[in-house]
Design a protein around this motif. Structure first.
Motif, short mmCIF file in Angstrom:
data_model
loop_
_atom_site.label_atom_id
_atom_site.label_comp_id
_atom_site.label_asym_id
_atom_site.label_seq_id
_atom_site.Cartn_x
_atom_site.Cartn_y
_atom_site.Cartn_z
N MET A 1 -6.19 6.00 -1.97
CA MET A 1 -5.52 4.78 -2.42
C MET A 1 -5.80 3.67 -1.43
N ASP A 3 -4.85 -0.04 0.51
CA ASP A 3 -3.61 -0.53 1.13
C ASP A 3 -2.74 -1.26 0.11
N GLN A 5 -2.57 -0.69 -3.15
CA GLN A 5 -1.93 0.32 -4.00
C GLN A 5 -0.82 1.04 -3.25
N THR A 6 -1.04 1.31 -1.96
CA THR A 6 -0.02 2.01 -1.17
C THR A 6 1.25 1.16 -1.05
N ASP A 7 1.09 -0.15 -0.79
CA ASP A 7 2.25 -1.03 -0.68
C ASP A 7 2.99 -1.12 -2.01
N ASP A 10 4.97 2.10 -2.46
CA ASP A 10 6.15 2.11 -1.60
C ASP A 10 7.26 1.23 -2.16
N ARG A 28 6.64 8.45 0.01
CA ARG A 28 5.34 8.61 -0.61
C ARG A 28 4.62 9.81 0.01
N ARG A 30 1.92 12.12 1.61
CA ARG A 30 0.78 11.80 2.47
C ARG A 30 -0.53 12.10 1.76
N GLN A 31 -1.49 11.25 1.98
CA GLN A 31 -2.80 11.44 1.37
C GLN A 31 -3.68 12.32 2.24
#
Length: 550
Positions: A1, A3, A5-7, A10, A28, A30-31
């Protein structure tokens, strides 16, 4: 993902937690950012290291595990240890990959102990439950898929075969019913996933069901493929190998029995359910062409009992967006339809007529679908482009001309070979006179060719080998040797060999004829060829003991 998409994820998790959709403290996951080539190479090294260790352990404890509870104790220790390692966090990648072969060893050892001590289908039931339990305990989706496939396979064997010898005369309907039970369990699991675990608190369970169900339904598709038998033209590739014999044995259900009406009826009901499911979820399909396609498939499902359940899986996965499983189901449906070629209860002419009628109906429906102004399936502008565009008709005409050119070019070459080739007769060796799996044909073998065929396979150079032969006064050829490039003696000529099933044959290993004419061709003693000076040959007929035409 990324950054971004991660934000976004979250923020979504925080909002869902604030509103109560997710429990407090949800984070979330962990990847796994490890490159897949690194994971693959590490797994390969772990397997290389695990195999000798496992073999050494097996030899050391073999006497202990042959009898008594030692096998159960060792299997439990290995399984619990492997699951614990895979579930652990912050462990070296090599150690994690080392646990996968240990998982297989523990399961295999437990299976050995269960089959050793328990009768009938009980070992299958216990192994199926064990696969589901281990899959629920593991955090890796790909392992859950594999364990789901094993769980479904062992469950089907417990229900359909059990302690009976399936290939030695068990009822063919039993395994079909077992796959139907597995299909019902798969549909029930998805109903639970959507109705009971369709919230934040049940997300983990829903994700586990999704992974396991993928392997489960793949096992169902593989089972239905195997049960339906050999598919079209694959018999020529597999020949008389283990797979070919197994699928031929599994095709015995076409002959009759009480299930000759029950199984087709069940298949039709499942095909109708598949059509209803798609029409319900995709209202745009409620048009004449789509309904016609559904009716054609329903009719085929009556003749192919494995097709109905496969179509239901295909419809469910298409409507729910499971495109990968839907692709596997589409391949399985094509396999099942191809296996209709080997149904012994139908004549070749009857099977060809049914498929030709189905294809003609589908062509008419496709033509109607392009006339959207009549069926309201497309906008007028699009229909106008389809009707007045020049590229599509040109492509169709070019494709048709190409097919005709290739087909007629091959026919012309064969006609030239028949017209200009020298007649040659080669004596037949005794072989099986007919095979029911492809209509009627004679299995051919020619005298003096056996060892030369083996020699061509072992020592042959690139390209097709040739044999050197000489005719007598009647035109009967005697094969002498493989051609080594040296000049031929007076009266000698060449005949080209053809590859077949990993060996070399003289043009062909079969002579096909019309069904019901076995008595006519069983008198054949010679094969009649036309041979060109360069060795190209064509089998054109069979001759009797006195070279009389049959």
């Amino acid at each position: 993902m990324s950054d971004r998409q991660t934000d976004a994820l979250d923020t979504l998790i925080a909002d869902a937690t604030h509103t109560g959709l997710l429990p407090a403290g949800t984070m979330r996951p962990r990847q796994d950012v490890r490159p897949w080539p690194l994971v693959l190479m590490t797994a390969f090294g772990a397997w290389l290291a695990a195999i000798p260790l496992i073999l050494a352990l097996g030899f050391a404890l073999e006497s202990m595990m042959r009898e008594g509870p030692a096998a159960y104790v060792v299997a439990a220790i290995v399984l619990v240890g492997a699951v614990s390692v895979i579930r652990a966090r912050d462990i070296p990648l090599f150690v994690e990959q080392l646990a996968v072969p240990c998982l297989l060893v523990g399961g295999g050892l437990l299976g050995y102990a269960l089959f050793r001590d328990l009768p009938g289908p009980f070992p299958y039931w216990l192994l199926s439950a064990l696969c589901l339990l281990v899959a629920a305990a593991l955090p890796r989706d790909w392992l859950r898929v594999l364990l789901g496939l094993l769980a479904c396979g062992t469950l089907a064997l417990a229900t359909g075969a059990g302690g009976r010898d399936w290939f030695g005369g068990g009822d063919p309907a039993a395994l079909f019913i077992a796959w139907m039970l597995a299909l019902a369990i798969w549909l029930g699991a998805h109903w639970l996933q959507g109705k009971v675990f369709n919230d934040g608190r049940g997300a983990r369970v829903a994700a586990c069901i999704e992974s396991i169900s993928i392997g489960w339904v793949l096992a169902v598709l593989l089972g239905l493929i195997s049960w339906s038998g050999m598919t079209f033209m694959l018999g020529a590739v597999l020949g008389h190998g283990l797979t070919g014999e197994a699928t031929r044995e599994l095709s015995r259900y076409f002959g009759g029995g009480w299930y000759s009406l029950v199984l087709p009826g069940l298949s039709v009901l499942l095909a109708l359910a598949a059509a209803g499911w798609l029409f319900r979820h995709w209202p745009s399909l409620r048009q004449l062409p789509a309904i016609g396609v559904a009716l054609v498939l329903v009719a085929l499902a009556w003749c192919m009992p494995a097709l109905g359940p496969v179509l239901l899986i295909l419809a469910f996965c298409l409507a729910s967006g499971r495109t990968r499983v839907a692709t596997a189901a589409a391949v399985a449906a094509a396999w099942v339809i191809g296996s209709f070629y080997y149904q012994l209860a139908w004549t070749l002419a009857g099977k060809a007529a049914l498929l030709a009628v189905a294809g003609a109906v589908l062509c008419v429906l496709a033509w109607l679908a392009t006339r959207g102004t009549l069926l309201h399936l497309a906008e007028r502008g699009v229909v106008g482009k389809l009707q007045h565009g020049r590229l599509s008709p040109f492509g169709l005409v070019a494709g048709l001309l190409l097919v005709l050119f290739v087909a007629n070019g091959g026919i012309w070459q064969k006609e030239q070979l028949i017209a200009k080739g020298e007649p040659v007769f080669v004596e037949l060796a005794p072989v099986d006179p007919r095979s029911l799996m492809q209509g009627d044909f004679m299995r051919l073998n020619f005298l003096q060719l056996g060892m030369l065929s083996v020699e061509a396979s072992v020592y042959g150079a690139s390209g097709r080998p040739h044999v050197v032969a000489m005719r007598d006064a009647r035109g009967v050829a005697e094969i002498h040797r493989l051609y080594d490039g040296k000049p031929l003696a007076t009266g000698e000529f060449l005949m080209q060999l053809t590859p077949k099933n990993g060996s070399w044959v003289l043009v062909s290993d079969a002579w096909f004829f019309k069904e019901g004419e076995a008595a006519r061709w069983e008198k054949a003693r010679y094969g009649e060829f036309r041979v060109m000076p360069d060795g190209r040959a064509l089998l054109v007929g069979m001759r009797g003991a006195q070279l009389e035409a049959l």
